[in-house]
Write a protein that holds these residues in place. Sequence first.
Motif, short mmCIF file in Angstrom:
data_model
loop_
_atom_site.label_atom_id
_atom_site.label_comp_id
_atom_site.label_asym_id
_atom_site.label_seq_id
_atom_site.Cartn_x
_atom_site.Cartn_y
_atom_site.Cartn_z
N GLU A 27 -1.64 -14.38 0.68
CA GLU A 27 -3.02 -14.30 1.18
C GLU A 27 -3.04 -14.50 2.70
N ILE A 28 -2.26 -15.46 3.18
CA ILE A 28 -2.18 -15.70 4.62
C ILE A 28 -1.59 -14.48 5.31
N SER A 29 -0.59 -13.86 4.69
CA SER A 29 0.03 -12.65 5.23
C SER A 29 -0.99 -11.51 5.36
N THR A 30 -1.82 -11.36 4.36
CA THR A 30 -2.85 -10.32 4.40
C THR A 30 -3.78 -10.53 5.59
N GLY A 31 -4.19 -11.78 5.81
CA GLY A 31 -5.02 -12.09 6.96
C GLY A 31 -4.32 -11.81 8.27
N LEU A 32 -3.03 -12.16 8.33
CA LEU A 32 -2.23 -11.94 9.54
C LEU A 32 -2.13 -10.46 9.87
N ARG A 33 -1.95 -9.65 8.84
CA ARG A 33 -1.77 -8.21 9.07
C ARG A 33 -3.05 -7.51 9.52
N SER A 34 -4.20 -8.16 9.36
CA SER A 34 -5.43 -7.57 9.87
C SER A 34 -5.42 -7.54 11.40
N GLN A 35 -4.68 -8.47 12.01
CA GLN A 35 -4.54 -8.51 13.46
C GLN A 35 -3.21 -7.95 13.94
N HIS A 36 -2.18 -8.07 13.10
CA HIS A 36 -0.82 -7.62 13.45
C HIS A 36 -0.28 -6.79 12.29
N PRO A 37 -0.68 -5.52 12.19
CA PRO A 37 -0.36 -4.69 11.01
C PRO A 37 1.13 -4.56 10.70
N ALA A 38 1.97 -4.62 11.73
CA ALA A 38 3.41 -4.43 11.49
C ALA A 38 4.11 -5.68 10.98
N ALA A 39 3.40 -6.83 11.00
CA ALA A 39 4.02 -8.10 10.59
C ALA A 39 3.95 -8.25 9.07
#
Length: 239
Positions: free
Chosen positions: A191-203
Amino acid sequence: MTDRKAQLAENLARVEERISAACAAAGRKREEVTLIVVTKTYPASDVRLLAELGVRHVAENRDQDAAPKAAECADLPLSWHFVGQLQTNKVRSVASYADLVQSVDRSKLVGALSTAAVRAGRTLGCLIQVALDAESGETGGRGGVAPDGAPALADAIAGAEGLWLGGLMTVAPLAGPYAGRQRAAFERVMEISTGLRSQHPAANMVSAGMSSDLEDAVAAGATHVRVGTAVLGVRPRLR
């Protein structure tokens, strides 16, 4: 084939079966999950045998062991991952051989890694270690930043020269609300990863799961699993 190589081949095959079965159960393709073999406490000769058996990703957690081992195996087609808690005085050494540092958990470390990577003329991958047993502003019992600290660290890594942001890493916590609940812990990190990818799609990397709980990590959606004991055997005690 030597006895040790045969043993490693058998263990690798068993781990491969576990990962494949977990992927099938989760409706995922096998190639979606990368196996990283954690070679800490084992000699360079084992790393060489693993490479002969097709392993391409290995991990270490202590620079004093990893640096000479990486140097001895520099001719091998391997990616080296650093997974231990990293002190800033070890950063220059780690940046000379590691391809990915999975245990980034504070802004001071980001700055030190950036400086060392630029000095070494290398580009270093970074994963943010998320600690689900840490309250806001605290560090986890096994290292890592509290979940609410991940976005700021991600921005810092993404903006740092010589670094690239790969995603997240976690270790199943021994304390706190997720203790003994590996699947739930890994799902929370996704879930945290999904949130992170909203700002950093390649991460999009999520490194989670070890010998005892890799199935839970694969089920949750992890892209990388870190397996040591199940491949190399029970570790000798560190002196």
